[in-house]
Write a protein that holds these residues in place. Structure first.
Motif, mmCIF file in Angstrom:
data_model
loop_
_atom_site.group_PDB
_atom_site.id
_atom_site.type_symbol
_atom_site.label_atom_id
_atom_site.label_comp_id
_atom_site.label_asym_id
_atom_site.label_seq_id
_atom_site.Cartn_x
_atom_site.Cartn_y
_atom_site.Cartn_z
ATOM 1 N N SER A 15 0.831 -1.211 0.000
ATOM 2 C CA SER A 15 0.000 0.000 0.000
ATOM 3 C C SER A 15 0.863 1.258 0.000
ATOM 4 O O SER A 15 0.571 2.242 -0.702
ATOM 5 C CB SER A 15 -0.930 -0.002 1.207
ATOM 6 O OG SER A 15 -0.183 -0.051 2.413
ATOM 7 N N ARG A 18 2.481 1.657 -3.557
ATOM 8 C CA ARG A 18 1.531 2.143 -4.565
ATOM 9 C C ARG A 18 1.175 3.598 -4.346
ATOM 10 O O ARG A 18 1.076 4.377 -5.304
ATOM 11 C CB ARG A 18 0.271 1.274 -4.558
ATOM 12 C CG ARG A 18 0.487 -0.079 -5.225
ATOM 13 C CD ARG A 18 -0.818 -0.828 -5.465
ATOM 14 N NE ARG A 18 -1.346 -1.385 -4.223
ATOM 15 C CZ ARG A 18 -2.399 -0.917 -3.571
ATOM 16 N NH1 ARG A 18 -3.053 0.149 -4.031
ATOM 17 N NH2 ARG A 18 -2.826 -1.501 -2.453
ATOM 18 N N HIS A 61 -14.018 5.294 -19.905
ATOM 19 C CA HIS A 61 -13.464 4.121 -19.230
ATOM 20 C C HIS A 61 -11.967 4.288 -18.958
ATOM 21 O O HIS A 61 -11.477 3.983 -17.848
ATOM 22 C CB HIS A 61 -13.694 2.878 -20.093
ATOM 23 C CG HIS A 61 -13.068 1.639 -19.539
ATOM 24 N ND1 HIS A 61 -13.495 1.060 -18.359
ATOM 25 C CD2 HIS A 61 -12.033 0.865 -19.984
ATOM 26 C CE1 HIS A 61 -12.763 -0.015 -18.109
ATOM 27 N NE2 HIS A 61 -11.870 -0.140 -19.085
ATOM 28 N N ARG A 64 -11.350 6.775 -16.132
ATOM 29 C CA ARG A 64 -11.618 6.211 -14.800
ATOM 30 C C ARG A 64 -10.501 5.249 -14.385
ATOM 31 O O ARG A 64 -10.118 5.198 -13.209
ATOM 32 C CB ARG A 64 -12.958 5.475 -14.817
ATOM 33 C CG ARG A 64 -14.151 6.421 -14.839
ATOM 34 C CD ARG A 64 -15.458 5.661 -14.958
ATOM 35 N NE ARG A 64 -16.611 6.576 -14.911
ATOM 36 C CZ ARG A 64 -17.867 6.217 -15.130
ATOM 37 N NH1 ARG A 64 -18.156 4.948 -15.440
ATOM 38 N NH2 ARG A 64 -18.841 7.098 -15.056
ATOM 39 N N THR A 65 -9.964 4.511 -15.347
ATOM 40 C CA THR A 65 -8.866 3.605 -15.035
ATOM 41 C C THR A 65 -7.620 4.377 -14.605
ATOM 42 O O THR A 65 -6.955 4.019 -13.623
ATOM 43 C CB THR A 65 -8.543 2.727 -16.256
ATOM 44 O OG1 THR A 65 -9.721 2.052 -16.683
ATOM 45 C CG2 THR A 65 -7.467 1.720 -15.941
ATOM 46 N N PHE A 67 -7.568 7.384 -13.360
ATOM 47 C CA PHE A 67 -7.838 8.024 -12.071
ATOM 48 C C PHE A 67 -7.676 7.040 -10.911
ATOM 49 O O PHE A 67 -7.250 7.427 -9.820
ATOM 50 C CB PHE A 67 -9.256 8.606 -12.064
ATOM 51 C CG PHE A 67 -9.623 9.246 -10.761
ATOM 52 C CD1 PHE A 67 -9.128 10.486 -10.426
ATOM 53 C CD2 PHE A 67 -10.466 8.596 -9.865
ATOM 54 C CE1 PHE A 67 -9.468 11.084 -9.219
ATOM 55 C CE2 PHE A 67 -10.810 9.182 -8.664
ATOM 56 C CZ PHE A 67 -10.305 10.432 -8.336
ATOM 57 N N SER A 68 -7.974 5.763 -11.145
ATOM 58 C CA SER A 68 -7.804 4.777 -10.079
ATOM 59 C C SER A 68 -6.325 4.619 -9.698
ATOM 60 O O SER A 68 -6.018 4.259 -8.554
ATOM 61 C CB SER A 68 -8.364 3.426 -10.515
ATOM 62 O OG SER A 68 -7.589 2.876 -11.565
ATOM 63 N N TYR A 69 -5.406 4.902 -10.638
ATOM 64 C CA TYR A 69 -3.975 4.833 -10.334
ATOM 65 C C TYR A 69 -3.449 6.135 -9.747
ATOM 66 O O TYR A 69 -2.628 6.120 -8.828
ATOM 67 C CB TYR A 69 -3.183 4.503 -11.598
ATOM 68 C CG TYR A 69 -3.301 3.085 -12.052
ATOM 69 C CD1 TYR A 69 -2.546 2.082 -11.469
ATOM 70 C CD2 TYR A 69 -4.175 2.736 -13.077
ATOM 71 C CE1 TYR A 69 -2.657 0.766 -11.881
ATOM 72 C CE2 TYR A 69 -4.292 1.428 -13.495
ATOM 73 C CZ TYR A 69 -3.534 0.438 -12.892
ATOM 74 O OH TYR A 69 -3.651 -0.863 -13.303
ATOM 75 N N GLN A 71 -5.350 9.032 -8.615
ATOM 76 C CA GLN A 71 -6.168 9.606 -7.529
ATOM 77 C C GLN A 71 -6.059 11.138 -7.466
ATOM 78 O O GLN A 71 -5.962 11.734 -6.401
ATOM 79 C CB GLN A 71 -5.745 9.015 -6.169
ATOM 80 C CG GLN A 71 -5.983 7.521 -6.035
ATOM 81 C CD GLN A 71 -7.466 7.174 -6.029
ATOM 82 O OE1 GLN A 71 -8.274 7.858 -5.396
ATOM 83 N NE2 GLN A 71 -7.827 6.113 -6.738
ATOM 84 N N LYS A 73 -7.755 14.428 -9.839
ATOM 85 C CA LYS A 73 -8.523 14.857 -11.005
ATOM 86 C C LYS A 73 -7.764 15.870 -11.856
ATOM 87 O O LYS A 73 -7.821 15.836 -13.088
ATOM 88 C CB LYS A 73 -9.856 15.450 -10.552
ATOM 89 C CG LYS A 73 -10.838 14.439 -9.981
ATOM 90 C CD LYS A 73 -12.131 15.111 -9.604
ATOM 91 C CE LYS A 73 -13.119 14.093 -9.035
ATOM 92 N NZ LYS A 73 -14.400 14.737 -8.642
#
Length: 208
Positions: A15, A18, A61, A64-65, A67-69, A71, A73
Protein backbone atom coordinates in the motif's frame (compact mmCIF):
# COMPACT_ATOMS: atom_id res chain seq x y z
CA UNK A 1 18.48 -12.94 -2.99
CA UNK A 2 16.20 -11.47 -5.69
CA UNK A 3 16.57 -14.07 -8.42
CA UNK A 4 13.75 -13.78 -10.96
CA UNK A 5 11.92 -11.05 -9.01
CA UNK A 6 11.14 -8.15 -11.35
CA UNK A 7 9.37 -5.93 -8.81
CA UNK A 8 11.49 -3.75 -6.53
CA UNK A 9 9.51 -3.38 -3.29
CA UNK A 10 11.68 -0.41 -2.24
CA UNK A 11 11.61 -1.63 1.40
CA UNK A 12 7.94 -0.67 1.71
CA UNK A 13 4.61 -2.38 2.09
CA UNK A 14 2.42 -2.78 -0.98
CA UNK A 15 0.00 0.00 0.00
CA UNK A 16 2.85 2.38 0.85
CA UNK A 17 4.65 1.61 -2.42
CA UNK A 18 1.53 2.14 -4.57
CA UNK A 19 0.71 5.42 -2.82
CA UNK A 20 4.29 6.65 -3.25
CA UNK A 21 4.41 5.77 -6.96
CA UNK A 22 1.02 7.43 -7.58
CA UNK A 23 2.28 10.57 -5.86
CA UNK A 24 5.52 10.57 -7.87
CA UNK A 25 3.65 9.96 -11.13
CA UNK A 26 1.37 12.92 -10.40
CA UNK A 27 4.41 15.12 -9.70
CA UNK A 28 6.05 13.99 -12.95
CA UNK A 29 2.93 14.82 -14.97
CA UNK A 30 2.59 18.23 -13.33
CA UNK A 31 6.25 19.33 -13.40
CA UNK A 32 7.49 17.24 -16.38
CA UNK A 33 10.69 16.27 -14.48
CA UNK A 34 11.54 15.29 -10.92
CA UNK A 35 14.67 14.30 -9.00
CA UNK A 36 14.65 11.10 -6.93
CA UNK A 37 16.78 8.05 -6.21
CA UNK A 38 17.78 5.82 -9.10
CA UNK A 39 15.81 2.83 -7.75
CA UNK A 40 12.62 4.88 -7.38
CA UNK A 41 13.07 6.40 -10.85
CA UNK A 42 13.30 2.96 -12.44
CA UNK A 43 10.21 1.79 -10.54
CA UNK A 44 8.33 4.97 -11.53
CA UNK A 45 9.13 4.50 -15.20
CA UNK A 46 7.47 1.07 -15.20
CA UNK A 47 4.49 2.55 -13.35
CA UNK A 48 3.84 5.74 -15.33
CA UNK A 49 4.47 4.73 -18.94
CA UNK A 50 1.45 2.38 -19.21
CA UNK A 51 -0.67 5.21 -17.79
CA UNK A 52 0.56 7.61 -20.50
CA UNK A 53 -0.13 4.98 -23.15
CA UNK A 54 -3.70 4.60 -21.87
CA UNK A 55 -4.19 8.38 -22.03
CA UNK A 56 -4.03 8.24 -25.84
CA UNK A 57 -7.50 6.65 -25.78
CA UNK A 58 -9.69 9.50 -24.53
CA UNK A 59 -12.75 7.63 -23.32
CA UNK A 60 -14.65 7.61 -20.05
CA UNK A 61 -13.46 4.12 -19.23
CA UNK A 62 -9.78 4.95 -19.75
CA UNK A 63 -10.12 8.15 -17.69
CA UNK A 64 -11.62 6.21 -14.80
CA UNK A 65 -8.87 3.61 -15.03
CA UNK A 66 -6.14 6.26 -14.98
CA UNK A 67 -7.84 8.02 -12.07
CA UNK A 68 -7.80 4.78 -10.08
CA UNK A 69 -3.97 4.83 -10.33
CA UNK A 70 -3.31 8.55 -9.86
CA UNK A 71 -6.17 9.61 -7.53
CA UNK A 72 -5.95 13.23 -8.70
CA UNK A 73 -8.52 14.86 -11.00
CA UNK A 74 -6.33 17.81 -11.95
CA UNK A 75 -3.46 15.55 -13.00
CA UNK A 76 -5.79 13.35 -15.06
CA UNK A 77 -7.15 16.37 -16.93
CA UNK A 78 -3.60 17.64 -17.68
CA UNK A 79 -2.57 14.18 -18.83
CA UNK A 80 -5.44 13.86 -21.32
CA UNK A 81 -5.43 17.49 -22.49
CA UNK A 82 -1.71 18.28 -22.91
CA UNK A 83 0.54 15.26 -22.60
CA UNK A 84 -1.59 12.86 -24.64
CA UNK A 85 -1.48 15.25 -27.63
CA UNK A 86 2.26 15.75 -27.20
CA UNK A 87 3.12 12.03 -27.21
CA UNK A 88 0.51 10.96 -29.77
CA UNK A 89 3.09 9.90 -32.39
CA UNK A 90 5.58 8.30 -29.97
CA UNK A 91 5.29 4.50 -29.67
CA UNK A 92 6.41 4.16 -26.05
CA UNK A 93 9.56 5.38 -24.28
CA UNK A 94 7.95 8.52 -22.86
CA UNK A 95 10.45 9.04 -20.02
CA UNK A 96 14.21 9.48 -19.74
CA UNK A 97 16.39 8.77 -16.69
CA UNK A 98 19.61 10.75 -16.19
CA UNK A 99 22.02 9.79 -13.40
CA UNK A 100 23.14 12.65 -11.15
CA UNK A 101 25.72 11.14 -8.80
CA UNK A 102 25.32 10.22 -5.14
CA UNK A 103 23.48 11.99 -2.34
CA UNK A 104 25.61 13.49 0.43
CA UNK A 105 23.62 12.20 3.39
CA UNK A 106 23.39 8.45 2.71
CA UNK A 107 25.38 8.18 -0.57
CA UNK A 108 22.28 7.01 -2.46
CA UNK A 109 22.42 7.08 -6.26
CA UNK A 110 20.34 10.03 -7.49
CA UNK A 111 18.66 10.43 -10.88
CA UNK A 112 16.46 12.85 -12.80
CA UNK A 113 13.45 11.39 -14.58
CA UNK A 114 11.69 13.52 -17.19
CA UNK A 115 9.21 13.35 -20.04
CA UNK A 116 11.13 13.06 -23.30
CA UNK A 117 8.91 15.37 -25.38
CA UNK A 118 9.26 18.28 -22.94
CA UNK A 119 13.05 18.50 -23.16
CA UNK A 120 13.61 21.14 -25.85
CA UNK A 121 17.39 20.67 -26.00
CA UNK A 122 17.33 16.98 -26.89
CA UNK A 123 14.27 17.08 -29.12
CA UNK A 124 15.56 20.06 -31.17
CA UNK A 125 18.92 18.36 -31.63
CA UNK A 126 17.25 15.20 -32.95
CA UNK A 127 15.12 17.19 -35.36
CA UNK A 128 18.13 19.07 -36.74
CA UNK A 129 20.10 15.85 -37.16
CA UNK A 130 17.29 14.25 -39.11
CA UNK A 131 16.95 17.23 -41.42
CA UNK A 132 20.69 17.32 -42.10
CA UNK A 133 20.81 13.63 -42.92
CA UNK A 134 18.01 13.95 -45.47
CA UNK A 135 19.58 17.01 -47.07
CA UNK A 136 22.98 15.38 -47.33
CA UNK A 137 21.59 12.37 -49.15
CA UNK A 138 19.85 14.53 -51.74
CA UNK A 139 22.68 17.02 -52.21
CA UNK A 140 25.39 14.42 -52.80
CA UNK A 141 23.49 12.74 -55.62
CA UNK A 142 22.58 16.04 -57.23
CA UNK A 143 26.11 17.43 -57.03
CA UNK A 144 27.61 14.28 -58.51
CA UNK A 145 25.21 14.44 -61.46
CA UNK A 146 25.35 18.19 -62.07
CA UNK A 147 29.09 18.92 -61.88
CA UNK A 148 30.17 17.38 -65.23
CA UNK A 149 27.30 19.02 -67.10
CA UNK A 150 28.15 22.43 -65.67
CA UNK A 151 31.83 22.05 -66.52
CA UNK A 152 31.00 20.99 -70.08
CA UNK A 153 28.73 23.96 -70.67
CA UNK A 154 31.04 26.55 -69.15
CA UNK A 155 34.31 25.48 -70.78
CA UNK A 156 33.45 26.12 -74.48
CA UNK A 157 31.94 29.51 -73.69
CA UNK A 158 35.15 30.63 -72.03
CA UNK A 159 37.24 29.55 -75.04
CA UNK A 160 34.97 31.36 -77.51
CA UNK A 161 35.10 34.56 -75.49
CA UNK A 162 38.89 34.50 -75.35
CA UNK A 163 39.19 34.03 -79.13
CA UNK A 164 36.76 36.85 -79.87
CA UNK A 165 38.45 39.24 -77.47
CA UNK A 166 42.05 38.57 -78.57
CA UNK A 167 41.55 38.92 -82.38
CA UNK A 168 40.20 42.51 -82.47
CA UNK A 169 42.71 43.66 -79.90
CA UNK A 170 45.65 42.76 -82.17
CA UNK A 171 44.04 44.41 -85.22
CA UNK A 172 43.47 47.63 -83.32
CA UNK A 173 47.08 47.80 -82.22
CA UNK A 174 48.33 47.26 -85.79
CA UNK A 175 46.08 49.94 -87.26
CA UNK A 176 46.76 52.56 -84.61
CA UNK A 177 50.55 52.25 -84.57
CA UNK A 178 51.20 54.18 -87.89
CA UNK A 179 48.70 56.85 -86.97
CA UNK A 180 50.52 57.48 -83.75
CA UNK A 181 53.87 57.78 -85.56
CA UNK A 182 52.41 60.27 -88.04
CA UNK A 183 51.07 62.48 -85.34
CA UNK A 184 54.42 62.35 -83.60
CA UNK A 185 56.22 63.49 -86.78
CA UNK A 186 53.72 66.26 -87.40
CA UNK A 187 54.06 67.54 -83.87
CA UNK A 188 57.85 67.64 -84.21
CA UNK A 189 57.87 69.41 -87.65
CA UNK A 190 56.31 72.73 -86.70
CA UNK A 191 58.49 73.03 -83.68
CA UNK A 192 61.61 72.78 -85.90
CA UNK A 193 60.32 75.45 -88.29
CA UNK A 194 59.31 77.83 -85.56
CA UNK A 195 62.63 77.91 -83.86
CA UNK A 196 64.57 79.73 -86.67
CA UNK A 197 61.79 82.35 -87.05
CA UNK A 198 62.17 83.16 -83.41
CA UNK A 199 65.98 83.37 -83.68
CA UNK A 200 66.01 85.65 -86.82
CA UNK A 201 64.68 88.80 -85.21
CA UNK A 202 67.02 88.41 -82.35
CA UNK A 203 70.07 88.46 -84.71
CA UNK A 204 68.76 91.54 -86.60
CA UNK A 205 68.27 93.37 -83.37
CA UNK A 206 71.81 92.59 -82.35
CA UNK A 207 73.19 93.88 -85.73
CA UNK A 208 71.25 97.10 -85.46
Amino acid sequence: MRHGKKVNHLSRTDSHRRAMLANMASSLILHKRITTTLAKAKALRVYVEPIITRSKDDTTHSRRTVFSYLQNKEVVSILYRDIAAKVANRPGGYTRILKMGNRLGDNASMALIELVDYNEIYTSGDAVAEKKSTRRRGSKAKKADDTPAVAATVAPKAEKEEIVEVAPAEEIQVEESPAVEATADESEAPSAEETPSDEAPTEEKKGE
